[in-house]
Design a protein around this motif. Structure first.
Motif, PDB file in Angstrom:
ATOM      1  N   LEU A   1      59.570  50.672  45.885  1.00  0.00           N
ATOM      2  CA  LEU A   1      59.962  51.474  46.739  1.00  0.00           C
ATOM      3  C   LEU A   1      61.269  51.146  47.303  1.00  0.00           C
ATOM      4  CD1 LEU A   1      58.788  53.589  48.968  1.00  0.00           C
ATOM      5  CD2 LEU A   1      58.090  51.550  50.529  1.00  0.00           C
ATOM      6  N   LEU A   2      62.331  52.373  47.572  1.00  0.00           N
ATOM      7  CA  LEU A   2      63.483  52.413  48.013  1.00  0.00           C
ATOM      8  C   LEU A   2      63.720  52.565  49.189  1.00  0.00           C
ATOM      9  CD1 LEU A   2      65.170  53.983  44.786  1.00  0.00           C
ATOM     10  CD2 LEU A   2      64.993  51.452  45.140  1.00  0.00           C
TER      11      LEU A   2
ATOM     12  N   SER B   1      64.703  51.441  54.960  1.00  0.00           N
ATOM     13  CA  SER B   1      65.141  50.831  53.554  1.00  0.00           C
ATOM     14  C   SER B   1      64.521  49.497  53.388  1.00  0.00           C
ATOM     15  CB  SER B   1      66.899  50.352  53.470  1.00  0.00           C
ATOM     16  OG  SER B   1      67.024  49.935  52.376  1.00  0.00           O
ATOM     17  N   GLU B   2      63.943  49.718  52.106  1.00  0.00           N
ATOM     18  CA  GLU B   2      63.111  48.542  51.686  1.00  0.00           C
ATOM     19  C   GLU B   2      63.800  47.439  50.811  1.00  0.00           C
ATOM     20  OE1 GLU B   2      59.662  47.884  52.031  1.00  0.00           O
ATOM     21  OE2 GLU B   2      60.295  49.145  53.610  1.00  0.00           O
TER      22      GLU B   2
ATOM     23  N   PRO C   1      67.938  46.193  49.615  1.00  0.00           N
ATOM     24  CA  PRO C   1      69.382  46.602  49.901  1.00  0.00           C
ATOM     25  C   PRO C   1      69.996  46.689  48.717  1.00  0.00           C
ATOM     26  CG  PRO C   1      68.807  44.303  50.337  1.00  0.00           C
ATOM     27  CD  PRO C   1      67.488  44.999  50.236  1.00  0.00           C
ATOM     28  N   GLN C   2      70.835  47.457  48.402  1.00  0.00           N
ATOM     29  CA  GLN C   2      71.419  48.011  47.241  1.00  0.00           C
ATOM     30  C   GLN C   2      72.587  48.855  47.599  1.00  0.00           C
ATOM     31  OE1 GLN C   2      68.150  49.184  44.768  1.00  0.00           O
ATOM     32  NE2 GLN C   2      67.332  49.909  46.577  1.00  0.00           N
ATOM     33  N   ASN C   3      73.151  49.643  46.515  1.00  0.00           N
ATOM     34  CA  ASN C   3      74.303  50.599  46.641  1.00  0.00           C
ATOM     35  C   ASN C   3      73.510  51.995  46.824  1.00  0.00           C
ATOM     36  OD1 ASN C   3      73.461  50.588  43.825  1.00  0.00           O
ATOM     37  ND2 ASN C   3      75.313  51.623  43.653  1.00  0.00           N
ATOM     38  N   LEU C   4      72.421  52.036  47.152  1.00  0.00           N
ATOM     39  CA  LEU C   4      71.925  53.499  47.145  1.00  0.00           C
ATOM     40  C   LEU C   4      71.537  53.723  48.770  1.00  0.00           C
ATOM     41  CD1 LEU C   4      69.051  53.362  44.467  1.00  0.00           C
ATOM     42  CD2 LEU C   4      71.528  54.336  44.321  1.00  0.00           C
TER      43      LEU C   4
END
Lengths: 113, 113
Positions: free
Chosen positions: B46-47, B58-59, B61-64
């Motif tokens: 899940l993003l 946000s589930e 952390p990333q560059n999305l």
């Protein structure tokens, strides 16, 4: 922590034989339990769910699942497998009012003619 | 009846390029909306999820990033793609009561080269 386990990476069954795809869960509170199927390069399709009531739930395409509270399991079953049942199957748990699903890692079902 | 659309179906992008994936739902109002990523044809991650316009959780952390500019539109974005962003992206919706089934779109296959 909430978790869903699908202990078998792959299940192989001959066409016409019964099939079982296993799922166990670990959650706090009363879970809502789901099964989904995914064909290659497609989205997940809903098969069935258990919310409350009868422990045996019937779903699409002849599938059924049995909720066992003492064993914290929700195994997917079908009396007679078809080659077209070959796909990836996901078990999922939803905690009421949390708006989030916890998915198992998936089980690949191979039904051979 | 409700329908969920995703586009594009397939996308090949160079590393460092931007990304925009779109998801729209028809036939329902005020849905919960979700973005998942599926790597290597298996587990779902899940993003993001959204319970209303402009409300994004946000589930991972990333560059999305995700946005919900309209009630039935959910967009997944990136300013600079990484190789590790390759995967199968799935959008899903559910009614807002919190105990209902999630219904998935057909998915977008993203390959970052």
């Amino acid at each position: 922590a909430q978790s869903v386990a699908q202990p078998e990476d792959q299940v192989n069954v001959a066409e016409g034989n019964p099939l079982t795809v296993k799922c166990t869960y670990s959650v706090s509170g009363n879970p809502y339990l789901f099964w989904y199927v995914q064909y290659p390069n497609r989205g997940l399709q809903f098969l069935l769910k258990y919310i409350t009531g009868d422990n045996l739930v019937k779903g699409s395409y002849g599938f059924e699942a049995e909720f066992n509270k003492s064993q914290t399991s929700f195994h997917l079953k079908k009396p007679s497998a078809l080659v077209s049942d070959s796909a990836l199957y996901f078990c999922a748990v939803l905690l009421y009012n949390f708006n989030k699903f916890y998915f198992g890692s998936g089980t690949k079902l191979n039904v051979k003619p | 009846s409700q329908t969920i659309h995703q586009w594009p179906a397939t996308l090949v992008q160079p590393v460092g390029s931007p990304l925009s994936l779109e998801c729209t739902v028809e036939g329902t109002s005020n849905p919960n909306l979700y973005w998942y990523r599926q790597a290597a044809g298996r587990g779902l991650q899940l993003l993001f999820y959204s319970v209303g316009i402009g409300q994004i959780s946000s589930e991972v952390p990333q560059n999305l990033s995700a946005s919900r500019p309209q009630d039935r539109q959910f967009i997944l974005s990136s300013k600079k793609l990484l190789l590790s962003d390759s995967g199968f992206y799935l959008c899903a919706w559910s009614v807002r009561r919190g105990e209902e089934t999630q219904y998935f779109g057909p998915g977008t296959r993203l390959l970052v080269l």
